[in-house]
Structures are given as structure tokens and as C-alpha cells.
Design a protein around this motif. Structure first.
Motif, PDB file in Angstrom:
ATOM      1  N   ASP A 121       0.806  -1.225   0.000  1.00  0.00           N
ATOM      2  CA  ASP A 121       0.000   0.000   0.000  1.00  0.00           C
ATOM      3  C   ASP A 121       0.836   1.271   0.000  1.00  0.00           C
ATOM      4  O   ASP A 121       0.320   2.361   0.277  1.00  0.00           O
ATOM      5  CB  ASP A 121      -0.922   0.002   1.235  1.00  0.00           C
ATOM      6  N   THR A 122       2.114   1.180  -0.317  1.00  0.00           N
ATOM      7  CA  THR A 122       2.977   2.358  -0.252  1.00  0.00           C
ATOM      8  C   THR A 122       3.140   3.066  -1.591  1.00  0.00           C
ATOM      9  O   THR A 122       3.692   4.162  -1.643  1.00  0.00           O
ATOM     10  CB  THR A 122       4.375   1.960   0.246  1.00  0.00           C
ATOM     11  N   GLY A 123       2.714   2.445  -2.668  1.00  0.00           N
ATOM     12  CA  GLY A 123       2.891   3.038  -3.988  1.00  0.00           C
ATOM     13  C   GLY A 123       4.226   2.717  -4.623  1.00  0.00           C
ATOM     14  O   GLY A 123       4.473   3.088  -5.780  1.00  0.00           O
ATOM     15  N   THR A 124       5.093   2.013  -3.901  1.00  0.00           N
ATOM     16  CA  THR A 124       6.426   1.701  -4.430  1.00  0.00           C
ATOM     17  C   THR A 124       6.348   0.830  -5.675  1.00  0.00           C
ATOM     18  O   THR A 124       7.038   1.079  -6.672  1.00  0.00           O
ATOM     19  CB  THR A 124       7.273   0.992  -3.355  1.00  0.00           C
ATOM     20  N   VAL A 125       5.499  -0.197  -5.633  1.00  0.00           N
ATOM     21  CA  VAL A 125       5.382  -1.103  -6.781  1.00  0.00           C
ATOM     22  C   VAL A 125       4.923  -0.340  -8.012  1.00  0.00           C
ATOM     23  O   VAL A 125       5.477  -0.504  -9.113  1.00  0.00           O
ATOM     24  CB  VAL A 125       4.420  -2.255  -6.459  1.00  0.00           C
TER      25      VAL A 125
END
Length: 559
Positions: A121-125
Motif C-alpha cells: 500500500d505504499t505506492g512503491t510497486v
């Protein structure tokens, strides 16, 4: 409980796991490219060809790559993978969740990025995929079977199917040995605590406790969840319910605790438990218990040794050789670029003495040439690391030549009867100091304590000393302050031996290594001893937002 595996020794078609984080596996013998596997985001991830460069954004992925003999392909690791031998030679890409992680991973331009469920859920992917990188996101491993399948899947993704299947098969065999050993034991009540949280059902930490022959109280009491929720996943524990459950043992995490002492708890509430009153606690290595990766079995074995020492001695000791891909007996020594030394012993059986010899390092003030390890218990597989201990004040009247800290993975202080270190000193770095005053010191509660240090060899350029110590110490080699030169005694001593510049193959049986060789010697069968503090479990992403904030602040988010 972890179920018995009967068919893992044969090649079979592996079906998709119920846990979406493991993904859809293929036949064990299929390791061809291109391949497509659906990851935790529901995205079909296609890997067109065998990846040459891989970035791992969490330590469990890094550990798995190390264990399946794919470590050479790893070019980037997270901050928490530094414990793996050779990690300091790879690029550190941050914690896996920060902006630096994205920037540095993109800069490496890897063929594949292996990402943990904790960053879902961090947006890193999304950022990495937008930059054109291939990213596979694992989801939470809920049990030990998930870890086995994750190991196999990782092998498929990176083109190491055979070694991954071998390592997963070995893990399954080890777990079967443990389950059989504790099948009919009386199970003590066990409480796992990590910064106030505990592990309930559908967590691999819960299965570690149960597989080791304990009864996890976090699954026995509906009101033990302080937030009022169920007992699934990781949650804050209600301390009053813990006291009412009266656990016999506390399991601690080395990320929070360094000694095996039962914490008093909020307002001293845990002081009323049997565990506190009997001082029953074990610290498990966070690099093992916190990570859904093959070394999880080491944490289980450590827990069995404490909870059920007789079962360990009679049915486990000598039968579980963790950390080995091929089951071969081997001992290796490696000197890293920073001068630190990594010593690895695998499958040495019932040997109680292991010797590691290293090649000379030019221009070093102090050079580790040999480490002899005398074990007090059977420990067929372990790793030792000797690294710089930083700047420290030397004992009065002396000058520090080098500080060293000895640490271990898969080995405890009580496992070691003694260590004998052979250290080479560059003669030119002594100046006018008396070579006879070179002494190895050990840190104790009272400060630096001198050890008996003997000069065992000398050349025109080098003086070699040997000293003996115990456990996993912090050490300093020092020499008394310079004296006025005395021509009668300071003349260069004649060479009595030639320092070894390269390693020699002396292992029994012979095992080739790229840097150095070590020898394991069988002696009489030792008796196992209860381990002292040294290690403990980790965290899953199912915890509430407060857990994320807490672990981010403490720097302990390890998955």
C-alpha cells in the motif's frame, strides 16, 4: 499446525496456494522462460528471460536468494539484509518503502524486482512499474508451507528451479524431523511479544511456536486482542489476559531484546506470571523468526532446544543440517572488501572443533589468519562474522592496533566452549613499541580484560600472535606505548617461518573454496546446552496502522 509432507521428495505439479501472496506455481522441473506468474496485486507478471540482475526489497527475499544459490544475481538489497555474507558488496536501496528505495532501484535498472507484501500500500510497486521495471509482489506467508512454496516460486522467477526445489525439500524434511520429535511432548503455554504485539492464527510465527512443541496462548483466548478484534494475524496483546493465561515461557525478538529476560510489562503486570518468576525466556534471532524464508527452521530448532531439551538431544541433534543446499559437509572462510571475515560451517555433523584458515591481507595493521572454534554442543551448521568494532579507548598505557566484534548466526554464546584466534601484526605498525607487549583484550563488565597472548611466529615483516577466549566477544589487540629504541633488542628478528599468502585446501573431506579453507574435526559426542539470548521473531503486514508507524519509527520492519 504444519502438516506432514509425504510427497515432497518427488517431482510433482505444484498447485496454486490458497494464500494469494505466493502466486501460481508451475511444475517443479519447469524453469524455462518466458514465464508468467500472477502476483499479490492480481497482475500477471511476465519475465521474458532468465534475469541476470535482481533487486530484493526485503530481507526475506534476499535470504531466499542466498539459500537457493542465486545470491550472485542480487545487485540491490534492503537495509535489513546486511546480515547476509557479501551484502555489503551490493547496493543498499533503503528500507523498501522510502523514496530513496524507488530512486536507487530505478538507477540499478534490474531485470527483476522482488517486493515484500509489507509495501503493498505504499505506492512503491506502482512507481517502479511506471519506470518500466518488472516487479513481483509477494503477499503474506501465513504458514510454513507457504514459505516452502515461496522458496520454489522464487527459484522459478530467477531461473534457479533445481536448487530452490532442493532447499524447499530440505526444509520440509527438517520440519518433519522436528514434528516427529515433539509429537508426544507436554506442550507448555508460550507467549510471543514484539513491541507489545503478538502473533495469532494465520501467521508463520504462530506455526513456529506450535511446531516447536509449544501452545501459543494468543490463539486460546478470544479477548487477548487489546483492540477487541479476533485472534488472527498480528495484534496488540491485552496484558491482563496474558497474566490470566499465565504462560510458562516468553518468546522474545532480538530486534527488541538482547537478553533472555522476561519483561516486567506495563506497570510490572507480567511479574505475576510463571515465566517471570522462573525466568523462562528465549530470544530468537530476528533474521530467522522475522522472515518467511528457509532459515525459519533455525528459529524452530532453537525454540525446541529450550522447550524440550530431551527431545532435541535424542531426536534432532545431528539430524538437522540447516543452511545447506546439497547436504555436503563443508567449511569456508571469506574475507570481505572491508576486512571483515565470514566463517561458515555446514553439515559438519558431530564435530566439536572447526578450524578456519584465511589468506594473508597485504598492508593490514592486524590480519585475522586463523579462527579455531571449539563447540560445547552439536551445531552442524553455523556462521561466524569477525568485523571492526569501531573506535574504542584502549587500556591505560596501551595503543589500540585493531578492535573486533565476533557475532554469530545459528550459534549461541553457550554453544561455544572457546575460540582461539591467530592474528598477524604488521611489524612496521608497532614503531618502537615492544612486540612482547602485544596483547589481546576482551570487553567485560569491568572494562578491558587482558587475555593470555603468545607470539607463535615471526617474519621480517610480520609477527603472529595467538590468544584464546570464550563466547562471542568484543576484542581489542593493543600494544604498550612506544619506548626508546634499544639497538640491542630492536634489531630485526630473523625470519622463522614464511607467512601463508594463499589459502590451502585442508578441509576433511576436501571442499574447494574460492578464498580459504577450513577443517572440521570429529571428537567425542558433546552434550547439548540450553542457548543463551541471541535471537527472535518478526512482523506481518496485517497489523494495524499503529504497528506500521511504530515499526517505522524503530527501524524494525524486517519482512
Amino acid at each position: 499446525m504444519h502438516t506432514t509432507r509425504l510427497l515432497l521428495a518427488v517431482l510433482v505439479v505444484v498447485s496454486a496456494l490458497g494464500s494469494p501472496g505466493i502466486g501460481t506455481a508451475a511444475a517443479a522441473e519447469d524453469c524455462s522462460f518466458p514465464i508468467t506468474r500472477t502476483d499479490a496485486t492480481g497482475t500477471p507478471v511476465t519475465i521474458s528471460e532468465d534475469p541476470d540482475e535482481v533487486v530484493t526489497l526485503n530481507p526475506s527475499a534476499a535470504q531466499t536468494m542466498y539459500e537457493i544459490d542465486a545470491w550472485d544475481e542480487v545487485v540491490g538489497v534492503s537495509s535489513y539484509a546486511s546480515y547476509l555474507s557479501g551484502a555489503d558488496e551490493k547496493t543498499t536501496v533503503g528500507t523498501g518503502t522510502d523514496d530513496a528505495t524507488v530512486e536507487q532501484t530505478i538507477a540499478l535498472d534490474p531485470d527483476l524486482v522482488l517486493a515484500p507484501n509489507t509495501i503493498a500500500d505504499t505506492g512503491t510497486v506502482e512507481q517502479l512499474r511506471d519506470a518500466g521495471l518488472t516487479v513481483y509482489l509477494f503477499e503474506e506467508a501465513e504458514d510454513l508451507e507457504d514459505i516452502e512454496e515461496k522458496t520454489r516460486l522464487t527459484g522459478e522467477l530467477v531461473g534457479h528451479c533445481e536448487s530452490a526445489d532442493s532447499r524447499a525439500d530440505e526444509l520440509a524434511r527438517q520440519l518433519d524431523v522436528i514434528e516427529s520429535a515433539v509429537d508426544d511432548v507436554d506442550r507448555p503455554d508460550v507467549f510471543y511479544t514484539f513491541f507489545g504485539f503478538t502473533a495469532g492464527e494465520d501467521t508463520f510465527v504462530h506455526e513456529v511456536i506450535e511446531t516447536a512443541g509449544g501452545d501459543n496462548i494468543a490463539t486460546d483466548y478470544d479477548d487477548i486482542n487489546a483492540s477487541g478484534g479476533d485472534t488472527t494475524g498480528y495484534f496488540l496483546a491485552n496484558s491482563e489476559v496474558v497474566v490470566a493465561a499465565d504462560p510458562t515461557w516468553f518468546v522474545l525478538n532480538s530486534d527488541e531484546h538482547s537478553t533472555a529476560t522476561v519483561p516486567s510489562g506495563p506497570n510490572g503486570v507480567y511479574e505475576g506470571t510463571t515465566a517471570y518468576q522462573e525466568d523462562n525466556a528465549i530470544v530468537l534471532d530476528a533474521n530467522e523468526i522475522s522472515q518467511p524464508a528457509p532459515r525459519i527452521v533455525d528459529a524452530i530448532v532453537d525454540l525446541v532446544r529450550v522447550l524440550h531439551p530431551e527431545a532435541y538431544d535424542e531426536e534432532i541433534a545431528g539430524r538437522i543440517d540447516s543452511g545447506s543446499l546439497d547436504g555436503q559437509r563443508r567449511t569456508t572462510a571469506e574475507r570481505l572488501a572491508d576486512g571483515s571475515v565470514t566463517l561458515e560451517a555446514a553439515n559438519i555433523g558431530r564435530a566439536t572443533r572447526v578450524s578456519f584458515d584465511l589468506p594473508a591481507r597485504s598492508n593490514a595493521t592486524v590480519d585475522v589468519r586463523r579462527v579455531n572454534v571449539s563447540l560445547s554442543t552439536i551445531n552442524p551448521t553455523f556462521t561466524l562474522r569477525v568485523r571492526d568494532a569501531g573506535n574504542r579507548s584502549a587500556p591505560d598505557g596501551t595503543r589500540a592496533l585493531r578492535t573486533m566484534r565476533v557475532s554469530g548466526n545459528g550459534i549461541y554464546t553457550d554453544d561455544i566452549d572457546h575460540l582461539t584466534l591467530r592474528l598477524a601484526v604488521n611489524r612496521s605498525r608497532l614503531g618502537n613499541a615492544d612486540p612482547d607487549t602485544v596483547t589481546l583484550y576482551r570487553v567485560t563488565d569491568s572494562g578491558w580484560t587482558p587475555l593470555r597472548t603468545t607470539q607463535v611466529n615471526a617474519t621480517a615483516d610480520t609477527l603472529v600472535y595467538e590468544a584464546r577466549t570464550t563466547g562471542l566477544p568484543t576484542l581489542m589487540l593493543a600494544v604498550e606505548e612506544s619506548r626508546d629504541p634499544d639497538p640491542a633488542t630492536d634489531a630485526t628478528e630473523p625470519s622463522t617461518a614464511t607467512a601463508t599468502a594463499t589459502a590451502t585446501a585442508t578441509a576433511t573431506p576436501p571442499q574447494p573454496t574460492a578464498t580459504a579453507t577450513a577443517t572440521a574435526t570429529d571428537t567425542s559426542t558433546p552434550t547439548a546446552s540450553t542457548p543463551t539470548p541471541g535471537s527472535a521473531p518478526g512482523f506481518g503486514p496485517v497489523a494495524a496502522l499503529s504497528a506500521l508507524l511504530l515499526l517505522a519509527l524503530t527501524g524494525r520492519w524486517r519482512r
